[in-house]
Scaffold this active site. Structure first.
Site, mmCIF file in Angstrom:
data_model
loop_
_atom_site.group_PDB
_atom_site.id
_atom_site.type_symbol
_atom_site.label_atom_id
_atom_site.label_comp_id
_atom_site.label_asym_id
_atom_site.label_seq_id
_atom_site.Cartn_x
_atom_site.Cartn_y
_atom_site.Cartn_z
ATOM 1 N N GLY A 14 0.761 -1.235 0.000
ATOM 2 C CA GLY A 14 0.000 0.000 0.000
ATOM 3 C C GLY A 14 0.792 1.286 0.000
ATOM 4 O O GLY A 14 0.396 2.258 0.645
ATOM 5 N N ASN A 16 1.128 3.341 -2.586
ATOM 6 C CA ASN A 16 0.269 4.330 -3.243
ATOM 7 C C ASN A 16 -0.925 4.691 -2.360
ATOM 8 O O ASN A 16 -1.383 5.830 -2.365
ATOM 9 C CB ASN A 16 -0.202 3.821 -4.606
ATOM 10 C CG ASN A 16 0.753 4.177 -5.722
ATOM 11 O OD1 ASN A 16 1.119 5.335 -5.880
ATOM 12 N ND2 ASN A 16 1.174 3.197 -6.496
ATOM 13 N N ASN A 112 -6.978 3.694 -12.008
ATOM 14 C CA ASN A 112 -5.897 2.744 -11.722
ATOM 15 C C ASN A 112 -4.578 3.401 -12.087
ATOM 16 O O ASN A 112 -4.518 4.305 -12.917
ATOM 17 C CB ASN A 112 -6.097 1.471 -12.552
ATOM 18 C CG ASN A 112 -5.019 0.430 -12.286
ATOM 19 O OD1 ASN A 112 -4.727 0.110 -11.131
ATOM 20 N ND2 ASN A 112 -4.416 -0.092 -13.335
ATOM 21 N N HIS A 114 -0.753 2.244 -13.458
ATOM 22 C CA HIS A 114 -0.048 1.102 -14.055
ATOM 23 C C HIS A 114 1.422 1.474 -14.250
ATOM 24 O O HIS A 114 1.718 2.567 -14.748
ATOM 25 C CB HIS A 114 -0.685 0.735 -15.396
ATOM 26 C CG HIS A 114 -0.068 -0.481 -16.020
ATOM 27 N ND1 HIS A 114 -0.305 -1.760 -15.556
ATOM 28 C CD2 HIS A 114 0.795 -0.609 -17.058
ATOM 29 C CE1 HIS A 114 0.377 -2.618 -16.288
ATOM 30 N NE2 HIS A 114 1.058 -1.953 -17.202
ATOM 31 N N SER A 141 1.460 5.295 -15.635
ATOM 32 C CA SER A 141 0.271 5.901 -16.242
ATOM 33 C C SER A 141 -0.914 5.778 -15.298
ATOM 34 O O SER A 141 -1.163 4.705 -14.746
ATOM 35 C CB SER A 141 -0.094 5.189 -17.551
ATOM 36 O OG SER A 141 0.994 5.123 -18.443
ATOM 37 N N LEU A 149 -8.251 -4.823 -20.071
ATOM 38 C CA LEU A 149 -7.155 -4.698 -19.113
ATOM 39 C C LEU A 149 -6.189 -3.582 -19.494
ATOM 40 O O LEU A 149 -5.661 -3.558 -20.604
ATOM 41 C CB LEU A 149 -6.397 -6.031 -19.025
ATOM 42 C CG LEU A 149 -5.201 -6.074 -18.054
ATOM 43 C CD1 LEU A 149 -5.676 -5.901 -16.623
ATOM 44 C CD2 LEU A 149 -4.423 -7.372 -18.217
ATOM 45 N N ASP A 150 -5.957 -2.648 -18.551
ATOM 46 C CA ASP A 150 -4.968 -1.583 -18.706
ATOM 47 C C ASP A 150 -5.166 -0.784 -19.998
ATOM 48 O O ASP A 150 -4.197 -0.350 -20.634
ATOM 49 C CB ASP A 150 -3.539 -2.148 -18.664
ATOM 50 C CG ASP A 150 -3.219 -2.835 -17.341
ATOM 51 O OD1 ASP A 150 -3.782 -2.420 -16.315
ATOM 52 O OD2 ASP A 150 -2.425 -3.794 -17.346
ATOM 53 N N GLN A 178 7.521 8.459 -8.730
ATOM 54 C CA GLN A 178 6.630 9.248 -9.576
ATOM 55 C C GLN A 178 5.163 8.887 -9.352
ATOM 56 O O GLN A 178 4.287 9.762 -9.377
ATOM 57 C CB GLN A 178 7.004 9.067 -11.047
ATOM 58 C CG GLN A 178 8.377 9.606 -11.401
ATOM 59 C CD GLN A 178 8.512 11.080 -11.079
ATOM 60 O OE1 GLN A 178 7.647 11.889 -11.421
ATOM 61 N NE2 GLN A 178 9.596 11.441 -10.404
#
Length: 217
Positions: A14, A16, A112, A114, A141, A149-150, A178
């Site tokens: 966790g 993020n 999300n 990625h 991103s 997906l993504d 980042q």
């Protein structure tokens, strides 16, 4: 004061999530309060849950191990989410492929992050794949979640250099730095009403973003 409610879905440590808590939990944004109302994990005993408890945030585990099917699991997950009626759902290292029905239910209010410069390197092992391809630039991103997906509309990307002697862990740490900057920023844009998903496009301040999103400086 109106409250903008956030739910964060996790599967691990966790980091993020911590960035979201630090920047958005119990904060004032455009005369509204932003609040992480729940952190939900598909795995028990992960450190991200401890981060939430430390911040005084409700936690829940909707265990994916032993689930009858993806759809059955997503029904349980949705039931837990609906207890809180969130304005925004943030996937922060949530290692589940979500069913189309689930994604469509929350379409336009789920984001999300990625660890690649999408559309490159969808899926897993992105850092090693960038190294193996001899890329000199890699990154992360933030995108809206769609059933593919993504592949949802990209909002913001951040780039990092790839050095000759990089290991995948070196690159991962550089990208994570980042991620922790750009993910809360995108969430702020959404919660302040600046960012929306319209059709298959991300729109910021009334302007359609380019295919690769906004490039962070």
């Amino acid at each position: 004061m109106e409250t903008q409610k956030i739910i964060v879905l996790i599967s691990g440590g966790g980091t993020n999530l911590q960035a979201i808590i630090d920047k958005l939990h119990n904060q004032s944004l455009n005369d509204k309060q932003t609040k992480v109302v729940a952190v939900i994990s598909n795995k028990p005993d992960v450190y991200g849950l401890a981060r939430a408890v430390e911040a005084g945030i409700n936690t829940a585990v909707v265990a994916s191990k032993g689930a009858e099917s993806r759809e059955a699991y997503d029904t349980l997950l949705s039931a837990e989410i609906e207890k809180h009626q969130p304005d925004l759902i943030i996937l922060a290292g949530f290692m589940r492929i979500l069913s189309a029905d689930f994604v469509n239910k929350y379409l336009g209010k789920m984001i999300n992050i990625h660890p690649s410069l999408l559309p490159k390197y969808q899926g897993i092992n992105t850092h090693q794949r960038a190294i193996d391809a001899n890329d000199d630039v890699h990154g992360a991103s933030v995108h809206f979640v769609t059933p593919e997906l993504d592949s949802g509309p990209i909002v913001l990307q951040a780039k990092v250099p790839v050095f000759e002697d990089d290991s995948s862990e070196d690159l991962r740490e550089r990208v994570l730095t980042q991620e922790h900057l750009i993910y809360p920023l995108v969430a702020q844009w959404f919660l302040s009403g600046r960012l929306t998903m319209q059709g298959s496009q991300a729109v910021l301040d009334g302007k359609v973003l380019p295919e690769n999103g906004y490039a962070a400086d």
